[in-house]
Design a protein around this motif. Structure first.
Motif, mmCIF file in Angstrom:
data_model
loop_
_atom_site.group_PDB
_atom_site.id
_atom_site.type_symbol
_atom_site.label_atom_id
_atom_site.label_comp_id
_atom_site.label_asym_id
_atom_site.label_seq_id
_atom_site.Cartn_x
_atom_site.Cartn_y
_atom_site.Cartn_z
ATOM 1 N N CYS A 58 0.836 -1.200 0.000
ATOM 2 C CA CYS A 58 0.000 0.000 0.000
ATOM 3 C C CYS A 58 0.872 1.251 0.000
ATOM 4 O O CYS A 58 2.043 1.211 0.394
ATOM 5 C CB CYS A 58 -0.930 0.004 1.207
ATOM 6 N N THR A 61 0.895 2.855 4.929
ATOM 7 C CA THR A 61 0.400 1.792 5.808
ATOM 8 C C THR A 61 -0.566 2.322 6.860
ATOM 9 O O THR A 61 -1.468 1.593 7.292
ATOM 10 C CB THR A 61 1.584 1.094 6.505
ATOM 11 N N ARG A 62 -0.417 3.580 7.255
ATOM 12 C CA ARG A 62 -1.318 4.141 8.262
ATOM 13 C C ARG A 62 -2.738 4.246 7.732
ATOM 14 O O ARG A 62 -3.707 3.967 8.439
ATOM 15 C CB ARG A 62 -0.818 5.514 8.710
ATOM 16 N N THR A 64 -4.100 2.498 5.109
ATOM 17 C CA THR A 64 -4.657 1.168 4.862
ATOM 18 C C THR A 64 -4.953 0.444 6.174
ATOM 19 O O THR A 64 -5.911 -0.340 6.262
ATOM 20 C CB THR A 64 -3.693 0.343 3.997
ATOM 21 N N HIS A 65 -4.165 0.707 7.206
ATOM 22 C CA HIS A 65 -4.404 0.072 8.509
ATOM 23 C C HIS A 65 -5.795 0.406 9.043
ATOM 24 O O HIS A 65 -6.447 -0.449 9.674
ATOM 25 C CB HIS A 65 -3.335 0.513 9.519
ATOM 26 N N ARG A 66 -6.270 1.615 8.786
ATOM 27 C CA ARG A 66 -7.608 1.997 9.269
ATOM 28 C C ARG A 66 -8.684 1.117 8.633
ATOM 29 O O ARG A 66 -9.643 0.710 9.303
ATOM 30 C CB ARG A 66 -7.866 3.471 8.986
ATOM 31 N N MET A 68 -8.171 -1.948 7.374
ATOM 32 C CA MET A 68 -7.977 -3.311 7.863
ATOM 33 C C MET A 68 -8.520 -3.470 9.284
ATOM 34 O O MET A 68 -9.161 -4.474 9.612
ATOM 35 C CB MET A 68 -6.479 -3.647 7.831
ATOM 36 N N GLU A 69 -8.296 -2.462 10.111
ATOM 37 C CA GLU A 69 -8.776 -2.514 11.493
ATOM 38 C C GLU A 69 -10.298 -2.499 11.540
ATOM 39 O O GLU A 69 -10.915 -3.205 12.339
ATOM 40 C CB GLU A 69 -8.196 -1.334 12.269
ATOM 41 N N GLU A 74 -6.026 -9.112 9.557
ATOM 42 C CA GLU A 74 -4.706 -9.155 10.179
ATOM 43 C C GLU A 74 -3.551 -9.295 9.190
ATOM 44 O O GLU A 74 -2.398 -9.432 9.601
ATOM 45 C CB GLU A 74 -4.651 -10.316 11.177
ATOM 46 N N PRO A 76 -0.395 -8.731 7.089
ATOM 47 C CA PRO A 76 0.664 -7.722 7.240
ATOM 48 C C PRO A 76 0.692 -6.748 6.068
ATOM 49 O O PRO A 76 0.343 -7.095 4.923
ATOM 50 C CB PRO A 76 1.945 -8.555 7.311
ATOM 51 N N LEU A 77 1.126 -5.526 6.359
ATOM 52 C CA LEU A 77 1.199 -4.461 5.365
ATOM 53 C C LEU A 77 2.653 -4.122 5.064
ATOM 54 O O LEU A 77 3.519 -4.218 5.936
ATOM 55 C CB LEU A 77 0.498 -3.195 5.876
ATOM 56 N N THR A 78 2.901 -3.685 3.838
ATOM 57 C CA THR A 78 4.214 -3.172 3.472
ATOM 58 C C THR A 78 4.022 -1.950 2.579
ATOM 59 O O THR A 78 3.078 -1.894 1.784
ATOM 60 C CB THR A 78 5.057 -4.240 2.745
#
Length: 302
Positions: A58, A61-62, A64-66, A68-69, A74, A76-78
């Motif tokens: 992505c 990552t911050r 995309t993490h939103r 995913m959360e 779960e 992993p992101l890179t």
């Protein structure tokens, strides 16, 4: 490419309070569209893909993490963006070569539209890996269908050049394109770009689509010159912006028609008056007509 020391993760996603298993994905690169603002716009297939992939690449990552959360994923992101693409790409291709599944997302919308994903997709294809499109949200299409302008033929331009001279030159190239134009723009450049579009294309109908699908969504429609005046007075708006501009009307004169009209006007009027008369008659910007009149006058004097 898997770390044997890493703990196993759950390949599930959560939707409407339920934990749902992600189906097994075919190895390859999965290009996944994500919401452009409202996280509820994600598709079930996109969630299945993000949960089932070995890794998600992505831009940020911050961001995309939103997503995913929100859906309990779960994977992993890179990071994969303009600044690290050259160094990150070999590692991602190695994962694919090992038979892994890689999901590629952008910060918002469909990857490869004004983001660095193209080179990764091309490299994956050249290496013989499967590329799977997972369609979904797109800011350009969302703006197009809400603008109220013809959709049977449209041209996606993306961002115009930042510098004024290059921007005006590009607008001149777009003028004769028989299609609705779809462009991206930033808030600080919006008023200036609208003014250049009005000068180069005339008073065409347009729509400024801002923060689509978000809380402060705004769609402002009107002639280009009126929109330019509004944002010049109101100041730079915040958020993501898509401009949609109508194509040329049947009444807009061709270049040959304009030149012939100028030649006739110059036979009886001063250069200034001829340019004003032809600009009024054709709807072309006076500055453009005046420059053409100067060229014609110099040519006739040679």
């Amino acid at each position: 490419m898997k770390d044997p020391a890493s703990p196993p993760r759950s390949r599930i996603f959560r939707l409407a309070g339920q934990a749902l298993p992600a189906p097994r994905l075919q190895p390859g690169l999965h290009v996944v569209a994500t919401p452009i603002g409202n996280l509820g716009d994600v598709t079930v297939r996109a969630l299945e893909t993000l949960a089932g992939a070995d890794l998600v690449a992505c831009e940020d990552t911050r961001i995309t993490h939103r997503l995913m959360e929100r859906y309990g994923i779960e994977t992993p992101l890179t990071a994969y963006h303009d600044h690290n693409a050259e160094s990150a790409r070999p590692r991602l291709l190695a994962l694919l070569a090992d038979g892994g599944t890689l999901a590629l997302v952008s910060d918002a919308g469909t990857p490869l539209v004004s983001d660095p994903g193209f080179k990764l997709v091309r490299a994956a294809i050249e290496a013989g890996h499967r590329v799977v499109p997972i369609p979904g949200a797109s800011a350009s299409l969302a703006a197009l269908v809400a603008a109220g302008l013809p959709t049977d033929r449209f041209f996606f331009e993306g961002f115009l050049p930042a510098k004024g001279g290059a921007r005006r030159s590009r607008i001149a190239e777009l003028r004769g394109l028989d299609a609705t134009l779809v462009l991206y723009e930033t808030g600080p450049r919006l008023a200036e770009s609208l003014a250049d579009l009005a000068a180069g294309l005339g008073s065409r109908a347009a729509a400024v689509c801002r923060e689509l699908t978000k809380t402060f969504e705004e769609i402002r429609r009107g002639p280009l010159d009126a929109l330019a005046a509004h944002y010049d007075e109101a100041g730079a708006p915040k958020g993501e912006i898509v401009l949609v501009v109508s194509g040329p009307t049947e009444e807009e004169a061709s270049d040959a028609d304009v030149e012939e009209a100028l030649r006739r006007a110059l036979a009886t009027l001063s250069l200034k008056d001829a340019a004003s008369a032809v600009a009024a008659a054709t709807g072309r910007p006076r500055r453009e007509i005046y420059a053409l009149a100067l060229t014609l006058e110099r040519t006739s004097g040679d």
